[in-house]
Design a protein around this motif. Structure first.
Motif, short mmCIF file in Angstrom:
data_model
loop_
_atom_site.label_atom_id
_atom_site.label_comp_id
_atom_site.label_asym_id
_atom_site.label_seq_id
_atom_site.Cartn_x
_atom_site.Cartn_y
_atom_site.Cartn_z
N UNK A 187 114.96 128.49 -9.98
CA UNK A 187 113.51 128.61 -9.87
C UNK A 187 112.97 127.79 -8.71
N UNK A 188 111.78 128.15 -8.25
CA UNK A 188 111.05 127.39 -7.25
C UNK A 188 110.04 126.49 -7.95
N UNK A 189 109.91 125.28 -7.45
CA UNK A 189 108.93 124.31 -7.95
C UNK A 189 108.04 123.88 -6.81
N UNK A 190 106.76 123.66 -7.09
CA UNK A 190 105.85 123.14 -6.08
C UNK A 190 104.65 122.48 -6.75
N UNK A 191 103.90 121.72 -5.96
CA UNK A 191 102.59 121.28 -6.41
C UNK A 191 101.54 122.11 -5.68
N UNK A 192 100.48 122.47 -6.40
CA UNK A 192 99.44 123.30 -5.81
C UNK A 192 98.33 123.53 -6.81
N UNK A 193 97.42 124.44 -6.45
CA UNK A 193 96.31 124.76 -7.34
C UNK A 193 96.31 126.25 -7.64
#
Length: 297
Positions: free
Chosen positions: A123-129
């Motif tokens: 899976x891909x993980x990120x921080x964002x809105x």
């Protein structure tokens, strides 16, 4: 020079206008010359490859390239009527037009920062809105199913990273604003979903935008902090997970802008960090066992 020192606003405005004018003039000249030269001049040869320059001049719809070699994939955004997230195999000839869409989301309506790939769940993980409102949280996307999950629920996250085994995520959320501002260091267990608060900051030393550099044995991490919330007074702190408190590692009397530690340590006690405390950004080696810092560039 107008950008390196604080001048009256008109100086910066004039410098900006001159820069924009020059860029526009160059763009018009380049477009005109290509049009006059004909279609044959759209192509250049580089290392026996023929490259069409037209997409770069008239608008290149691809951005945000993220190659992840554990996945054997290149992830990137394509901007059309909507902005889609796509993937391509890294092996073979990569034609960006043939990328597979891996998410149903229109990413023109979201911020996506510090994307990383986790091999264990692919899976891909990120921080964002979710609405370009900078309410920043941690998300996980499964490119195979297109399922996206929100993993945290805070007003803002300064930075994050997982431990060496990629089983836990250390992240720094900001809670509240201005006089009610509060920062914390938290750990999210990806196996159980449990979230633990390790410690909180204080008015004398505040968390700020940072990478999270985990100690190899997983007992702590190095992060960036600000003395009295002054961005010119950046420091490094070691957060001890067992003791639930931090130790400031750098000399707090020296001004420096956003020092940061490498994610990969030299040993369980030593890491490299970067600081501009001598007016230039240089590399330093820090030893947690001895408390010694050595400038190496």
């Amino acid at each position: 020079r107008a950008y390196l020192k604080i001048y009256p606003g008109r100086t910066i405005v004039k410098a900006t206008i001159r820069t924009i004018a020059v860029c526009l003039a160059l763009a018009v000249a380049l477009t005109t010359s290509l049009a006059m030269a004909g279609d044959d001049n759209r192509y250049v040869t580089f290392r026996n490859r023929t490259i069409d320059l037209e997409p770069y001049v008239e608008g290149f719809p691809y951005s945000g390239f993220k190659p992840f070699y554990d996945a054997g994939k290149l992830f990137y955004f394509h901007q059309g009527e909507t902005t889609t997230l796509r993937e391509l195999d890294l092996a073979g000839h990569a034609d960006l037009r043939n990328g597979r869409v891996v998410s149903d989301i229109d990413y023109s309506k979201r911020n996506v920062w510090t994307t990383r790939y986790r091999k264990a769940d692919q899976c891909l993980y990120w921080i964002g809105d979710e609405r370009n409102d900078e309410v920043i949280n941690l998300y996980r996307l499964n490119p195979q199913t297109r399922e996206i999950a929100k993993l945290t629920d805070v007003p803002y996250i300064y930075g994050w990273n997982w431990n060496e085994e990629q089983t836990k995520i250390g992240f720094v959320p900001r809670l509240g604003n201005i006089d009610k501002r509060l920062g914390e260091f938290r750990i999210l267990d990806l196996e159980t979903g449990e979230e633990t608060t390790v410690m909180q900051d204080n008015p004398e030393m505040r968390f700020i935008w940072t990478d999270v550099s985990w100690r190899p044995d997983g007992t702590g991490a190095v992060v960036t902090v600000l003395k009295e919330a002054d961005r010119a007074l950046g420091n490094l702190a070691y957060v001890d997970f067992n003791k639930g408190r931090w130790t400031i590692l750098t000399d707090t009397s020296k001004p420096r802008m956003y020092p940061g530690a490498d994610r990969d340590w030299l040993s369980n006690d030593e890491f490299v960090y970067y600081s501009n405390e001598d007016d230039f950004r240089n590399a330093y080696r820090y030893n947690l066992a001895t408390g010694e810092s050595t400038q190496i560039t």
